[in-house]
Design a protein around this motif. Structure first.
Motif, PDB file in Angstrom:
ATOM      1  N   ALA A 123     -32.375 -18.625   0.921  1.00  0.00           N
ATOM      2  CA  ALA A 123     -31.203 -19.146   1.503  1.00  0.00           C
ATOM      3  C   ALA A 123     -30.095 -18.221   1.799  1.00  0.00           C
ATOM      4  O   ALA A 123     -29.199 -18.440   2.982  1.00  0.00           O
ATOM      5  CB  ALA A 123     -30.600 -20.342   0.571  1.00  0.00           C
ATOM      6  N   ARG A 124     -30.080 -17.064   1.249  1.00  0.00           N
ATOM      7  CA  ARG A 124     -28.940 -15.989   1.358  1.00  0.00           C
ATOM      8  C   ARG A 124     -29.662 -14.801   1.962  1.00  0.00           C
ATOM      9  O   ARG A 124     -28.991 -13.832   2.161  1.00  0.00           O
ATOM     10  CB  ARG A 124     -28.344 -15.763   0.021  1.00  0.00           C
ATOM     11  N   GLY A 125     -30.915 -15.086   2.361  1.00  0.00           N
ATOM     12  CA  GLY A 125     -31.496 -13.807   3.119  1.00  0.00           C
ATOM     13  C   GLY A 125     -31.734 -12.441   2.054  1.00  0.00           C
ATOM     14  O   GLY A 125     -31.481 -11.361   2.668  1.00  0.00           O
ATOM     15  N   ILE A 126     -31.852 -12.730   0.877  1.00  0.00           N
ATOM     16  CA  ILE A 126     -32.008 -11.806  -0.108  1.00  0.00           C
ATOM     17  C   ILE A 126     -33.491 -11.584  -0.516  1.00  0.00           C
ATOM     18  O   ILE A 126     -34.165 -12.654  -0.608  1.00  0.00           O
ATOM     19  CB  ILE A 126     -31.280 -12.038  -1.224  1.00  0.00           C
ATOM     20  N   THR A 127     -33.988 -10.254  -0.991  1.00  0.00           N
ATOM     21  CA  THR A 127     -35.277 -10.375  -1.377  1.00  0.00           C
ATOM     22  C   THR A 127     -35.365 -10.417  -3.009  1.00  0.00           C
ATOM     23  O   THR A 127     -34.565  -9.938  -3.678  1.00  0.00           O
ATOM     24  CB  THR A 127     -35.424  -8.613  -1.047  1.00  0.00           C
ATOM     25  N   LEU A 128     -36.256 -11.306  -3.208  1.00  0.00           N
ATOM     26  CA  LEU A 128     -36.534 -11.457  -4.649  1.00  0.00           C
ATOM     27  C   LEU A 128     -37.679 -10.265  -5.236  1.00  0.00           C
ATOM     28  O   LEU A 128     -38.816 -10.352  -4.668  1.00  0.00           O
ATOM     29  CB  LEU A 128     -36.912 -12.910  -5.093  1.00  0.00           C
ATOM     30  N   VAL A 129     -37.346  -9.510  -6.188  1.00  0.00           N
ATOM     31  CA  VAL A 129     -38.076  -8.713  -6.574  1.00  0.00           C
ATOM     32  C   VAL A 129     -38.533  -8.956  -8.247  1.00  0.00           C
ATOM     33  O   VAL A 129     -37.686  -9.258  -9.027  1.00  0.00           O
ATOM     34  CB  VAL A 129     -37.893  -7.108  -6.698  1.00  0.00           C
ATOM     35  N   VAL A 130     -39.730  -9.210  -8.559  1.00  0.00           N
ATOM     36  CA  VAL A 130     -40.073  -9.666  -9.893  1.00  0.00           C
ATOM     37  C   VAL A 130     -40.946  -8.754 -10.488  1.00  0.00           C
ATOM     38  O   VAL A 130     -42.019  -8.341  -9.923  1.00  0.00           O
ATOM     39  CB  VAL A 130     -40.800 -10.853  -9.778  1.00  0.00           C
ATOM     40  N   ASP A 131     -40.587  -8.184 -11.909  1.00  0.00           N
ATOM     41  CA  ASP A 131     -41.466  -7.232 -12.785  1.00  0.00           C
ATOM     42  C   ASP A 131     -42.609  -8.230 -13.440  1.00  0.00           C
ATOM     43  O   ASP A 131     -41.989  -9.145 -14.334  1.00  0.00           O
ATOM     44  CB  ASP A 131     -40.617  -6.348 -13.536  1.00  0.00           C
ATOM     45  N   ASN A 132     -43.761  -8.274 -13.130  1.00  0.00           N
ATOM     46  CA  ASN A 132     -44.654  -9.081 -13.794  1.00  0.00           C
ATOM     47  C   ASN A 132     -45.651  -8.385 -15.059  1.00  0.00           C
ATOM     48  O   ASN A 132     -46.583  -8.832 -15.294  1.00  0.00           O
ATOM     49  CB  ASN A 132     -45.604  -9.621 -12.713  1.00  0.00           C
ATOM     50  N   THR A 133     -45.015  -7.130 -15.583  1.00  0.00           N
ATOM     51  CA  THR A 133     -45.636  -6.358 -16.186  1.00  0.00           C
ATOM     52  C   THR A 133     -46.105  -7.297 -17.528  1.00  0.00           C
ATOM     53  O   THR A 133     -47.465  -6.992 -18.120  1.00  0.00           O
ATOM     54  CB  THR A 133     -44.829  -5.340 -17.056  1.00  0.00           C
ATOM     55  N   THR A 166     -24.706  -6.375 -10.775  1.00  0.00           N
ATOM     56  CA  THR A 166     -24.339  -7.517 -11.494  1.00  0.00           C
ATOM     57  C   THR A 166     -25.163  -7.799 -12.479  1.00  0.00           C
ATOM     58  O   THR A 166     -26.351  -8.653 -11.960  1.00  0.00           O
ATOM     59  CB  THR A 166     -23.355  -8.320 -10.736  1.00  0.00           C
ATOM     60  N   PHE A 167     -25.176  -7.953 -13.571  1.00  0.00           N
ATOM     61  CA  PHE A 167     -26.095  -8.212 -14.675  1.00  0.00           C
ATOM     62  C   PHE A 167     -25.750  -9.887 -14.807  1.00  0.00           C
ATOM     63  O   PHE A 167     -24.459 -10.045 -15.463  1.00  0.00           O
ATOM     64  CB  PHE A 167     -26.325  -7.490 -15.909  1.00  0.00           C
ATOM     65  N   VAL A 168     -26.674 -10.745 -15.096  1.00  0.00           N
ATOM     66  CA  VAL A 168     -26.206 -12.209 -15.222  1.00  0.00           C
ATOM     67  C   VAL A 168     -27.588 -12.747 -16.147  1.00  0.00           C
ATOM     68  O   VAL A 168     -28.450 -12.474 -16.031  1.00  0.00           O
ATOM     69  CB  VAL A 168     -26.225 -13.065 -13.873  1.00  0.00           C
ATOM     70  N   PRO A 169     -27.163 -13.745 -16.858  1.00  0.00           N
ATOM     71  CA  PRO A 169     -28.493 -14.604 -17.510  1.00  0.00           C
ATOM     72  C   PRO A 169     -29.273 -15.211 -16.536  1.00  0.00           C
ATOM     73  O   PRO A 169     -28.745 -16.115 -15.766  1.00  0.00           O
ATOM     74  CB  PRO A 169     -27.363 -15.619 -18.410  1.00  0.00           C
ATOM     75  N   ILE A 170     -30.406 -14.686 -16.299  1.00  0.00           N
ATOM     76  CA  ILE A 170     -31.350 -15.361 -15.383  1.00  0.00           C
ATOM     77  C   ILE A 170     -31.858 -16.608 -15.276  1.00  0.00           C
ATOM     78  O   ILE A 170     -31.963 -17.132 -14.342  1.00  0.00           O
ATOM     79  CB  ILE A 170     -32.492 -14.222 -15.156  1.00  0.00           C
ATOM     80  N   HIS A 171     -31.715 -17.184 -16.599  1.00  0.00           N
ATOM     81  CA  HIS A 171     -31.998 -18.550 -16.527  1.00  0.00           C
ATOM     82  C   HIS A 171     -30.735 -19.411 -15.996  1.00  0.00           C
ATOM     83  O   HIS A 171     -31.050 -20.674 -16.040  1.00  0.00           O
ATOM     84  CB  HIS A 171     -32.360 -18.937 -18.145  1.00  0.00           C
ATOM     85  N   ASN A 172     -29.658 -18.984 -15.848  1.00  0.00           N
ATOM     86  CA  ASN A 172     -28.260 -19.727 -15.484  1.00  0.00           C
ATOM     87  C   ASN A 172     -28.221 -19.574 -14.028  1.00  0.00           C
ATOM     88  O   ASN A 172     -27.905 -18.575 -13.302  1.00  0.00           O
ATOM     89  CB  ASN A 172     -27.083 -19.219 -16.063  1.00  0.00           C
ATOM     90  N   LEU A 173     -29.034 -20.532 -13.322  1.00  0.00           N
ATOM     91  CA  LEU A 173     -29.026 -20.141 -11.695  1.00  0.00           C
ATOM     92  C   LEU A 173     -27.623 -20.141 -10.995  1.00  0.00           C
ATOM     93  O   LEU A 173     -27.339 -19.802 -10.124  1.00  0.00           O
ATOM     94  CB  LEU A 173     -29.794 -21.505 -11.340  1.00  0.00           C
ATOM     95  N   SER A 174     -26.755 -20.996 -11.577  1.00  0.00           N
ATOM     96  CA  SER A 174     -25.368 -21.075 -11.216  1.00  0.00           C
ATOM     97  C   SER A 174     -24.633 -19.444 -11.270  1.00  0.00           C
ATOM     98  O   SER A 174     -23.830 -19.231 -10.376  1.00  0.00           O
ATOM     99  CB  SER A 174     -24.493 -22.143 -12.009  1.00  0.00           C
ATOM    100  N   ALA A 175     -24.731 -19.032 -12.344  1.00  0.00           N
ATOM    101  CA  ALA A 175     -24.185 -17.438 -12.414  1.00  0.00           C
ATOM    102  C   ALA A 175     -24.972 -16.612 -11.489  1.00  0.00           C
ATOM    103  O   ALA A 175     -24.358 -15.783 -11.239  1.00  0.00           O
ATOM    104  CB  ALA A 175     -24.759 -17.152 -14.136  1.00  0.00           C
ATOM    105  N   VAL A 176     -26.387 -16.915 -11.142  1.00  0.00           N
ATOM    106  CA  VAL A 176     -26.896 -16.240 -10.260  1.00  0.00           C
ATOM    107  C   VAL A 176     -26.297 -16.235  -9.017  1.00  0.00           C
ATOM    108  O   VAL A 176     -25.930 -15.182  -7.992  1.00  0.00           O
ATOM    109  CB  VAL A 176     -28.418 -16.334 -10.151  1.00  0.00           C
ATOM    110  N   ALA A 177     -26.196 -17.439  -8.579  1.00  0.00           N
ATOM    111  CA  ALA A 177     -25.842 -17.639  -7.418  1.00  0.00           C
ATOM    112  C   ALA A 177     -24.178 -17.079  -7.085  1.00  0.00           C
ATOM    113  O   ALA A 177     -23.798 -16.801  -6.081  1.00  0.00           O
ATOM    114  CB  ALA A 177     -25.486 -19.210  -7.121  1.00  0.00           C
ATOM    115  N   ALA A 178     -23.280 -17.311  -8.220  1.00  0.00           N
ATOM    116  CA  ALA A 178     -21.884 -17.000  -8.208  1.00  0.00           C
ATOM    117  C   ALA A 178     -21.860 -15.595  -8.262  1.00  0.00           C
ATOM    118  O   ALA A 178     -20.960 -15.020  -7.602  1.00  0.00           O
ATOM    119  CB  ALA A 178     -21.213 -17.276  -9.532  1.00  0.00           C
ATOM    120  N   ALA A 179     -22.851 -14.659  -8.573  1.00  0.00           N
ATOM    121  CA  ALA A 179     -22.861 -13.258  -8.376  1.00  0.00           C
ATOM    122  C   ALA A 179     -23.259 -12.326  -7.021  1.00  0.00           C
ATOM    123  O   ALA A 179     -23.087 -11.374  -6.944  1.00  0.00           O
ATOM    124  CB  ALA A 179     -23.671 -12.575  -9.639  1.00  0.00           C
TER     125      ALA A 179
END
Length: 598
Positions: free
Chosen positions: A187-197, A142-155
């Motif tokens: 909080a949700r037991g999820i892995t945060l993967v970040v591309d730092n290129t 699911t693609f979401v606007p990453i700056h919108n934390l509410s949208a991230v949480a809802a997805a």
């Protein structure tokens, strides 16, 4: 041993430049650089050692290596540098950035799992998440606007295993709120993967809670667009799982890095911080100056950027806000004219994908690196048809590069994307043929560039009913249409009769040049194959045009003085357009004094 640690590692140091000094490794024979291990297989002294390696009881941490697709000493040494740079426990390098991303996601997700990802990511990543993983592995996104934390949480669902984002999004430069994304992931037991290129040295995602950091080392880390490589940085247990002989995605999918490439990259990391500072300094200056001109500029370092304060809080002090900016020209034709003029007229940079090169790279994002996205997805991500991503290089002086950028931007603002002419840079060979080399949009008017006393009016008999400009210099001239031989497909022939009609003083100058370079503004006629109508008349028109330049019967009889004057402001002679031809032919050679402004 080939490894010597001069000081105890301090991986909690805030400055990545300091962390990078810790894992200093020397060559096998005392060389100041680490040795290159090119072997693809490794021997053991005891038979039981092989069994221990295959059972996972021994490994490179015990000095035991197995095979080139598994751990390699040289690649592993690069991994230690990368871990120091990113402040993670471990890291390993692989054959490309996409290998790093795909191997990471396939290690973290199984069939039926789910990913929440930023809706603005590199096009290859988007295609992997949108198409490949769902079709081949039943892993959905699911693609979401990453700056919108509410949208991230809802997805997030009970199937979600990964939140995936870029530190600074490609190409729209949205800054991810890494601390809050990390808190949500924990909080949700999820892995945060970040591309730092985009932001090596500038931001350290692991310090802000990222579990895994990936890189395309092809970009800033390489710095020369000559190496394709990637990296995964994370915990020791995660990196070891990637190389597991039975389930490791890096081990079994085989995106192995050549140890010679690893050695090259290892030698580039120590000066990466200096390169990043210069990329950022120039990008900041150019973005600020363009904004002052009224351009629609996207750059996190500008105070009006929506995440400016966030990036200032995330960034390591002293490295700036990134080496890329975006400028929205509104329409694709405006953007293309902008890039063509920058590259072909000024040599400002190159129209090419990728980034982090020592020269500037420019691309129209919507039709290149983000072309995998649908039109609706591009619109949702804020990628407009005229958005140009600029990866700012470090060559030339900043003053030189800014003047080129300013001229090209102001040209497009003044003229738009449909300039009336194209300037062409060509080379005249010994055989008299002119080969076009580069071209760019041009206004094609000399009247505003030179004082009236430097201009000579064309005779009335050379004027055509429909206004079109034609001009020529006395030191080198190409006449309308006459340069196009009957049936010529390319339309770039240099008519020897035109050259012969030039006064001797001018012809001598032309012959003295080893490579005659023209600046031509041209809309060349393409006669239809086999058409020969009017060829003689065209050559006569050419001779008349040449005569205006100071030849026999010229209005200007001062000879050498004419060399410093220009014939300008005239439509092309009527004889230049013959029945059956598709378009009017106009060839303009500009005076050297204004060639840089055309």
């Amino acid at each position: 041993p080939s490894f010597v640690s001069l000081t105890a590692p301090k991986m909690d140091d805030a400055d990545p430049r300091v962390r990078l000094t810790m894992p200093k490794e020397f060559g096998e024979w005392g060389g100041v650089n680490n040795s290159i291990e090119v072997s693809t297989t490794f021997t053991v002294l005891e038979p039981a050692t092989l069994q221990d390696i295959f059972q996972g009881q021994r490994g490179p941490q015990h000095g035991c290596y197995l095979y080139g697709r598994s751990f390699n000493p040289t690649v592993r040494a690069l991994g230690r540098q990368l871990a120091a740079l990113e402040g993670t426990e471990a890291a390993y390098a692989c054959s490309s950035g996409m290998a790093a991303i795909s191997s990471t996601l396939m290690a973290l997700c199984n069939a039926g799992d789910h990913v929440v990802a930023s809706n603005t990511v590199y096009g290859g990543t988007y295609a992997l998440l949108k198409s490949f993983l769902p079709q081949k592995c039943n892993i959905t996104t699911t693609f979401v606007p990453i700056h919108n934390l509410s949208a991230v949480a809802a997805a997030i669902t009970d199937k979600t295993k990964v939140i995936y984002t870029e530190t600074v999004s490609n190409p729209t430069l949205v800054v991810a709120d890494l601390p809050n994304l990390a808190a949500l992931a924990r909080a949700r037991g999820i892995t945060l993967v970040v591309d730092n290129t985009f932001t090596p040295f500038i931001i350290s995602p692991a310090r802000h809670g990222a579990h895994v950091v990936v890189h395309s080392m092809t970009k800033f880390m390489s710095g020369a667009s000559d190496i394709v490589a990637g990296a995964v940085c994370g915990s020791t247990s995660f990196i070891q799982s990637l190389m597991d002989l039975h389930t490791g995605s890096l081990m079994l999918l085989g995106p192995t890095m050549d140890p010679k490439i690893a050695s090259e990259l290892s030698l580039r990391l120590p000066h990466l911080s200096l390169r990043m500072q210069e990329h950022c300094r120039r990008a900041s200056f150019m973005a600020t100056q363009l904004h002052t001109l009224g351009a629609q500029v996207t750059y996190p370092g500008l105070p009006h950027h929506p995440q400016h304060d966030l990036m200032a809080a995330l960034a390591n002090p002293g490295y700036g806000f990134g080496g890329l900016f975006g400028v929205d020209l509104g329409q694709a034709d405006h953007a293309n004219a902008f890039m063509q003029r920058l590259q072909n007229k000024h040599g400002f940079g190159y129209m090419a994908v990728s980034l982090g090169y020592f020269d500037t790279l420019m691309s129209l994002s919507g039709s290149s690196t983000s072309s995998e996205m649908t039109d609706n997805d591009k619109a949702a991500a804020g990628i407009s048809p005229g958005y140009v991503r600029v990866s700012v290089g470090i060559t030339g002086s900043l003053e030189q590069r800014w003047s080129q950028l300013q001229e090209s931007y102001e040209f497009v603002q003044r003229v738009g994307g449909n300039a009336p002419f194209r300037a062409v840079k060509g080379r005249r060979g010994a055989d008299g043929q002119v080969t076009p080399l580069l071209s760019w949009p041009s206004e094609g008017s000399l009247a505003s560039l030179l004082p009236a006393e430097d201009l000579l009016p064309l005779p009335e008999d050379l004027l055509a009913p429909e206004p079109s400009a034609v001009a020529a210099t006395a030191d080198m001239a190409v006449a309308p249409t006459s340069a196009v031989a009957s049936g010529d497909e390319e339309g770039d022939a240099w008519d020897p009769e035109v050259a012969a009609a030039l006064p001797e003083v001018f012809a001598a100058d032309v012959q003295a040049q080893e490579e005659a370079r023209l600046r031509v503004c041209a809309s060349m006629t393409r006669p239809r194959a086999g058409s020969s109508a009017g060829a003689g008349q065209e050559r006569q028109g050419a001779k008349r045009a040449a005569g205006v330049l100071g030849g026999e019967g010229s209005p200007d009889a001062e000879g050498a003085a004419a060399k410093r004057r220009v014939v300008a402001g005239a439509p092309v002679p009527a004889t230049a357009v013959r029945e059956g031809e598709e378009e009017e032919a106009i060839v303009i050679v500009y005076h050297p004094r204004v060639a840089g402004q055309i």
